[in-house]
Motif scaffolding. Structure first.
Motif, PDB file in Angstrom:
ATOM      1  N   TYR A 161       0.877  -1.187   0.000  1.00 29.85           N
ATOM      2  CA  TYR A 161       0.000   0.000   0.000  1.00 29.85           C
ATOM      3  C   TYR A 161       0.907   1.228   0.000  1.00 29.85           C
ATOM      4  O   TYR A 161       1.652   1.468   0.959  1.00 29.85           O
ATOM      5  CB  TYR A 161      -0.891  -0.072   1.236  1.00 29.85           C
ATOM      6  CG  TYR A 161      -1.821   1.089   1.452  1.00 29.85           C
ATOM      7  CD1 TYR A 161      -2.716   1.505   0.461  1.00 29.85           C
ATOM      8  CD2 TYR A 161      -1.852   1.764   2.678  1.00 29.85           C
ATOM      9  CE1 TYR A 161      -3.594   2.554   0.685  1.00 29.85           C
ATOM     10  CE2 TYR A 161      -2.736   2.807   2.908  1.00 29.85           C
ATOM     11  CZ  TYR A 161      -3.603   3.199   1.908  1.00 29.85           C
ATOM     12  OH  TYR A 161      -4.476   4.238   2.137  1.00 29.85           O
ATOM     13  N   LEU A 162       0.871   1.965  -1.095  1.00 30.93           N
ATOM     14  CA  LEU A 162       1.879   3.004  -1.324  1.00 30.93           C
ATOM     15  C   LEU A 162       1.511   4.379  -0.772  1.00 30.93           C
ATOM     16  O   LEU A 162       2.332   5.303  -0.809  1.00 30.93           O
ATOM     17  CB  LEU A 162       2.135   3.121  -2.834  1.00 30.93           C
ATOM     18  CG  LEU A 162       2.808   1.892  -3.451  1.00 30.93           C
ATOM     19  CD1 LEU A 162       2.661   1.904  -4.976  1.00 30.93           C
ATOM     20  CD2 LEU A 162       4.294   1.838  -3.063  1.00 30.93           C
ATOM     21  N   ILE A 163       0.303   4.501  -0.274  1.00 31.63           N
ATOM     22  CA  ILE A 163      -0.127   5.849   0.139  1.00 31.63           C
ATOM     23  C   ILE A 163       0.744   6.422   1.279  1.00 31.63           C
ATOM     24  O   ILE A 163       1.082   7.613   1.240  1.00 31.63           O
ATOM     25  CB  ILE A 163      -1.638   5.866   0.490  1.00 31.63           C
ATOM     26  CG1 ILE A 163      -2.450   5.287  -0.698  1.00 31.63           C
ATOM     27  CG2 ILE A 163      -2.123   7.259   0.838  1.00 31.63           C
ATOM     28  CD1 ILE A 163      -2.219   5.959  -2.050  1.00 31.63           C
ATOM     29  N   THR A 173      -5.497  11.269   5.361  1.00 30.77           N
ATOM     30  CA  THR A 173      -4.465  10.386   5.901  1.00 30.77           C
ATOM     31  C   THR A 173      -4.516   9.030   5.197  1.00 30.77           C
ATOM     32  O   THR A 173      -5.530   8.670   4.592  1.00 30.77           O
ATOM     33  CB  THR A 173      -4.673  10.151   7.417  1.00 30.77           C
ATOM     34  OG1 THR A 173      -5.897   9.417   7.586  1.00 30.77           O
ATOM     35  CG2 THR A 173      -4.738  11.449   8.186  1.00 30.77           C
ATOM     36  N   SER A 174      -3.424   8.279   5.331  1.00 31.71           N
ATOM     37  CA  SER A 174      -3.376   6.932   4.755  1.00 31.71           C
ATOM     38  C   SER A 174      -4.470   6.063   5.346  1.00 31.71           C
ATOM     39  O   SER A 174      -5.035   5.204   4.668  1.00 31.71           O
ATOM     40  CB  SER A 174      -2.032   6.274   5.067  1.00 31.71           C
ATOM     41  OG  SER A 174      -0.988   7.048   4.578  1.00 31.71           O
ATOM     42  N   GLU A 175      -4.749   6.281   6.629  1.00 31.40           N
ATOM     43  CA  GLU A 175      -5.770   5.471   7.317  1.00 31.40           C
ATOM     44  C   GLU A 175      -7.160   5.771   6.755  1.00 31.40           C
ATOM     45  O   GLU A 175      -7.922   4.857   6.459  1.00 31.40           O
ATOM     46  CB  GLU A 175      -5.774   5.753   8.835  1.00 31.40           C
ATOM     47  CG  GLU A 175      -4.571   5.215   9.580  1.00 31.40           C
ATOM     48  CD  GLU A 175      -3.317   6.078   9.411  1.00 31.40           C
ATOM     49  OE1 GLU A 175      -3.410   7.196   8.836  1.00 31.40           O
ATOM     50  OE2 GLU A 175      -2.234   5.648   9.835  1.00 31.40           O
ATOM     51  N   ARG A 229     -11.333  -3.383   9.819  1.00 34.04           N
ATOM     52  CA  ARG A 229     -10.163  -3.272  10.704  1.00 34.04           C
ATOM     53  C   ARG A 229      -9.067  -4.251  10.275  1.00 34.04           C
ATOM     54  O   ARG A 229      -7.899  -3.895  10.162  1.00 34.04           O
ATOM     55  CB  ARG A 229     -10.618  -3.560  12.138  1.00 34.04           C
ATOM     56  CG  ARG A 229      -9.603  -3.236  13.215  1.00 34.04           C
ATOM     57  CD  ARG A 229      -9.914  -3.989  14.496  1.00 34.04           C
ATOM     58  NE  ARG A 229     -10.062  -5.412  14.228  1.00 34.04           N
ATOM     59  CZ  ARG A 229     -11.023  -6.193  14.742  1.00 34.04           C
ATOM     60  NH1 ARG A 229     -11.910  -5.711  15.563  1.00 34.04           N
ATOM     61  NH2 ARG A 229     -11.076  -7.481  14.437  1.00 34.04           N
ATOM     62  N   ASP A 230      -9.457  -5.485   9.977  1.00 38.92           N
ATOM     63  CA  ASP A 230      -8.457  -6.499   9.623  1.00 38.92           C
ATOM     64  C   ASP A 230      -7.762  -6.185   8.290  1.00 38.92           C
ATOM     65  O   ASP A 230      -6.552  -6.329   8.168  1.00 38.92           O
ATOM     66  CB  ASP A 230      -9.105  -7.891   9.559  1.00 38.92           C
ATOM     67  CG  ASP A 230      -9.528  -8.365  10.947  1.00 38.92           C
ATOM     68  OD1 ASP A 230      -9.145  -7.701  11.945  1.00 38.92           O
ATOM     69  OD2 ASP A 230     -10.253  -9.384  11.035  1.00 38.92           O
ATOM     70  N   VAL A 231      -8.534  -5.749   7.305  1.00 42.18           N
ATOM     71  CA  VAL A 231      -7.901  -5.458   6.009  1.00 42.18           C
ATOM     72  C   VAL A 231      -7.011  -4.212   6.131  1.00 42.18           C
ATOM     73  O   VAL A 231      -5.909  -4.159   5.576  1.00 42.18           O
ATOM     74  CB  VAL A 231      -8.938  -5.303   4.875  1.00 42.18           C
ATOM     75  CG1 VAL A 231      -8.234  -5.009   3.555  1.00 42.18           C
ATOM     76  CG2 VAL A 231      -9.797  -6.558   4.745  1.00 42.18           C
ATOM     77  N   MET A 232      -7.481  -3.241   6.899  1.00 42.14           N
ATOM     78  CA  MET A 232      -6.629  -2.057   7.099  1.00 42.14           C
ATOM     79  C   MET A 232      -5.319  -2.447   7.771  1.00 42.14           C
ATOM     80  O   MET A 232      -4.259  -1.883   7.469  1.00 42.14           O
ATOM     81  CB  MET A 232      -7.351  -1.027   7.970  1.00 42.14           C
ATOM     82  CG  MET A 232      -8.400  -0.230   7.195  1.00 42.14           C
ATOM     83  SD  MET A 232      -9.286   0.890   8.285  1.00 42.14           S
ATOM     84  CE  MET A 232      -8.015   2.119   8.645  1.00 42.14           C
ATOM     85  N   SER A 233      -5.392  -3.419   8.676  1.00 42.89           N
ATOM     86  CA  SER A 233      -4.160  -3.802   9.383  1.00 42.89           C
ATOM     87  C   SER A 233      -3.229  -4.607   8.467  1.00 42.89           C
ATOM     88  O   SER A 233      -2.068  -4.836   8.799  1.00 42.89           O
ATOM     89  CB  SER A 233      -4.484  -4.582  10.660  1.00 42.89           C
ATOM     90  OG  SER A 233      -4.884  -5.889  10.323  1.00 42.89           O
ATOM     91  N   ILE A 234      -3.718  -5.007   7.307  1.00 37.86           N
ATOM     92  CA  ILE A 234      -2.836  -5.610   6.293  1.00 37.86           C
ATOM     93  C   ILE A 234      -2.242  -4.505   5.424  1.00 37.86           C
ATOM     94  O   ILE A 234      -1.044  -4.449   5.166  1.00 37.86           O
ATOM     95  CB  ILE A 234      -3.629  -6.615   5.424  1.00 37.86           C
ATOM     96  CG1 ILE A 234      -4.057  -7.815   6.275  1.00 37.86           C
ATOM     97  CG2 ILE A 234      -2.807  -7.057   4.214  1.00 37.86           C
ATOM     98  CD1 ILE A 234      -5.000  -8.786   5.562  1.00 37.86           C
TER      99      ILE A 234
END
Ligand code: GCU
Length: 666
Positions: free
Chosen positions: A391-393, A464-466, A485-490
């Motif tokens: 994830y390049l952001i 933000t990236s988040e 939450r889980d995919v964001m944590s990947i």
């Protein structure tokens, strides 16, 4: 049934805003039904709200030219700007142009899709203005249908040397306009073969049609241009930018081109780079070449985006003075102030070529009188080929936030490319992309986050990236809070993890030269491309200080002094700027060699952790998405394992220094 996915425009069923009466009536102020873009906006709202909430909104068009001034009269809206507010009757979107209305419509759809409350979002009224004037995608599609650095299928713009227009074309325009992209270059910067004939009768009609479709979504069509067209298709024996015959040929040609493709925005040019022709052949400068074309296209409102990727690609690896990193600055700085006002210099984010870690190019913020545009790459050429998740952001955020010290204030990269610092009319950000004919457009579903994120960030550099990751996941994969939450944590740590198992401390280039995927520590060490790590049994790194190639001094102070000193240089770039012993202690407290061992072991372990998290999503998300990414994680782990063991073994064998933690090194 379409043979491709809707990505984030999949509009899933919602309940959250179901009772929101405001969504029943949406007024567009500032445009009327004759505006094709506003009509597309209205269609999109109808489709989206029907699918998500089963609402069929009444869309009311206002009168053109009445607004542009918002209701309280205090603010004049710019062309792509929009205001959204609530009235007694519903939602009001105000803009000066259809494009502003379209962006407003997508704002509303996003609000519903990510389940934000409409009243909360718009109750106080919002005015939104894009951060950058140009928000561009550069496709490297060849006319035979191949995509240079394509990892998500063949081109959907070209096949068999013909231009393809089908259902996917419009959906592509919808997708990218939904995140605020307003300019697209459809063909490869390496303009060869049939592509040289793009500016001939052979392709005009189709290009005009494509340009119209794009224009309906606020997107301007651009083409990559063969600098030597006068020779290739014009029958002249020269492409000298100061030659009267050459200038006359271009004048006639451009009159024809803009007549036949009225929506055309201009051209992107790769000249004097990696074998492409350019003004250097005739002893002329890059400014001579760019200005000649810019002067001619000016009367049609056209611009010339001129790439700064100019360097000697036939270097001798024994030569330690020639430094590819210096080349952009050396070739373009001397003419600062000479580029005409419809020329934009497009500068890759780093001085080399889209490595996982590079310093920001010193040209950005070096140039003080020239329009500048940042070029990043979302095609994952050196960052995992859309096999490995990256994830390049977060990387783009770092680049945008970099302080160049080019002025007392407003000196970040984001400030410069927004036009604020230099008061430039033409500026912005471009991403090299490779969306292709794959079902999900981007190969790996998670790579879609880079396409989505690039657009959103180009439109609003403050996001933000988040925030971006969350929006993407909710709209594309699932709006279940745990899944999100889980995919964001990947996604969020994936760039840091990729960096850990690949090239350490800013050194770059330890890839397989044939593909740019997979480890080959010496792959680029003894070749002509100017890409060396200079490792021996004592140390590693390239001396780019005042005692070496002098590259560090191309920066404004205090960056120059910071990079010039191994003590002050940030760890993550220390081998980019310095040749250091393996025993050199970093700010982190570790030695260079121990850092290499630790990050590689950790990177591989953490990649396994990401794959495990993905496995745990089985049954909780769509099977097609699950399988697509799972299969890629399998390949990522093989890749990460190879990188880890090869890099560690290589440096153990070179240095003879054992791992403090006695892990297995082969
Ligand atoms: C890299 C890339 C090429 C591309 C070039 C460019 O060198 O590997 O495929 O043509 O960049 O940006 O022009």
């Amino acid at each position: 049934m379409k043979n491709y996915s809707d990505l984030w425009l999949g509009y899933k069923k919602k309940t959250h805003n179901r009772d929101c009466k405001n969504l029943n009536k949406i007024s567009f102020t500032g445009v009327d039904e004759t505006d094709a873009v506003a009509v597309n906006a209205s269609e999109e709202l109808k489709t989206g709200l029907k699918t998500m909430l089963d609402i069929e909104p009444e869309i009311v068009f206002g009168t053109p030219g009445v607004t542009g001034t918002v209701s309280n009269g205090s603010e004049i809206l710019d062309n792509e700007e929009y205001r959204i507010s609530l009235s007694d009757e519903g939602i009001v979107v105000e803009a000066k142009s259809g494009t502003g209305i379209l962006y407003g419509a997508f704002d509303i759809l996003r609000t519903v899709a990510v389940e934000k409350d409409v009243i909360e979002a718009y109750g106080k009224g919002i005015v939104v203005r894009p951060s950058n004037p140009l928000r561009m995608l550069n496709h490297w599609d060849n006319m035979n249908g191949d995509i240079e650095r394509g990892y998500s299928g063949e081109s959907f713009f070209f096949a068999d040397n013909k231009i393809v227009i089908n259902e996917r074309t419009r959906d592509y325009a919808r997708l990218i306009s939904s995140v605020g992209i307003n300019a697209v270059v459809i063909n490869n910067v390496n303009v060869k073969d049939a592509a040289s004939y793009m500016i001939t009768d052979r392709y005009y009609d189709k290009l005009a049609e494509l340009g119209e479709i794009f224009a309906g979504y606020g997107i301007r069509l651009f083409l990559s241009l063969n600098y030597a067209s006068t020779i290739e298709i014009g029958g002249l024996d020269s492409a000298d930018p100061l030659d009267e015959k050459v200038i006359a040929w271009w004048r006639t040609k451009m009159a024809e081109v803009f007549d036949r493709i009225p929506t055309l925005g201009g051209f992107l040019v790769k000249a004097d780079s990696e074998g492409r022709p350019g003004p250097f052949t005739y002893g002329r400068t890059q400014a001579d070449g760019a200005n000649m074309l810019a002067d001619i296209v000016k009367e049609y409102g056209g611009i010339i985006v001129w790439r700064c990727f100019v360097y000697n690609c036939k270097q001798d690896w024994r030569d330690r003075k020639t430094d590819r990193a210096r080349a952009g600055y050396d070739n373009f700085m001397p003419m600062d102030g000479e580029y005409h006002d419809n020329v934009i210099l497009q500068i890759k984010n780093g001085p080399m070529d889209f490595q996982i870690r590079e310093p920001v190019s010193p040209l950005i913020g070096g140039l003080k009188k020239t329009n500048q545009m940042l070029e990043v790459q979302i095609a994952q050429e050196y960052t995992g080929h859309q096999i490995d998740v990256c994830y390049l952001i977060p990387m783009f955020k770092e680049i945008l936030g970099f302080k160049t010290y080019c002025s007392e204030k407003d000196d970040s990269v984001a400030d410069i490319i927004s036009g604020k610092t230099l008061n430039s009319r033409y500026s912005g950000i471009a991403a090299v992309t490779n969306t292709g004919n794959d079902y999900n457009w981007t190969g790996n579903y998670l790579a879609g986050a880079n396409l989505y994120g690039f657009g959103r960030l180009a439109f609003d550099t403050e996001l933000t990236s988040e925030q971006i990751a969350e929006e993407f996941v909710r709209m594309t994969i699932s709006d279940d809070d745990d899944v999100v939450r889980d995919v964001m944590s990947i996604l969020l740590p994936s760039r840091a993890i990729y960096e850990k198992y690949t090239c350490p401390l800013g050194i770059g280039w330890m890839v397989q030269p044939a593909t740019h995927y997979g480890c080959s520590v010496d792959g680029y060490e003894y070749d002509r491309w100017g890409t060396y790590h200079r490792a021996d049994h004592l140390g590693i790194g390239v001396d780019r200080t005042d005692k070496g190639t002098g590259y560090a001094l191309q920066y404004n102070e205090p960056n120059a002094s910071m990079y010039n000193s191994p003590e002050k240089c940030p760890d993550e770039l220390v081998l980019f700027f310095h040749h250091l012993p393996y025993t050199h202690r970093l700010h982190s407290g570790k030695t260079v060699i121990q850092h290499i061992y630790d990050t590689h072991f950790e990177g591989y372990e953490e990649a396994k952790g990401l794959a495990g998290k993905w496995d745990a999503l089985k049954g909780r998300i769509d099977d097609e998405i699950y399988e697509n990414v799972r299969e890629r994680f399998e390949r990522q782990l093989i890749n990460a394992h190879e990188w880890c063991d090869q890099v560690n073994s290589y440096f153990y064998r070179k240095s003879g220094i054992p791992d403090e933690k006695s892990r297995t090194i082969w």
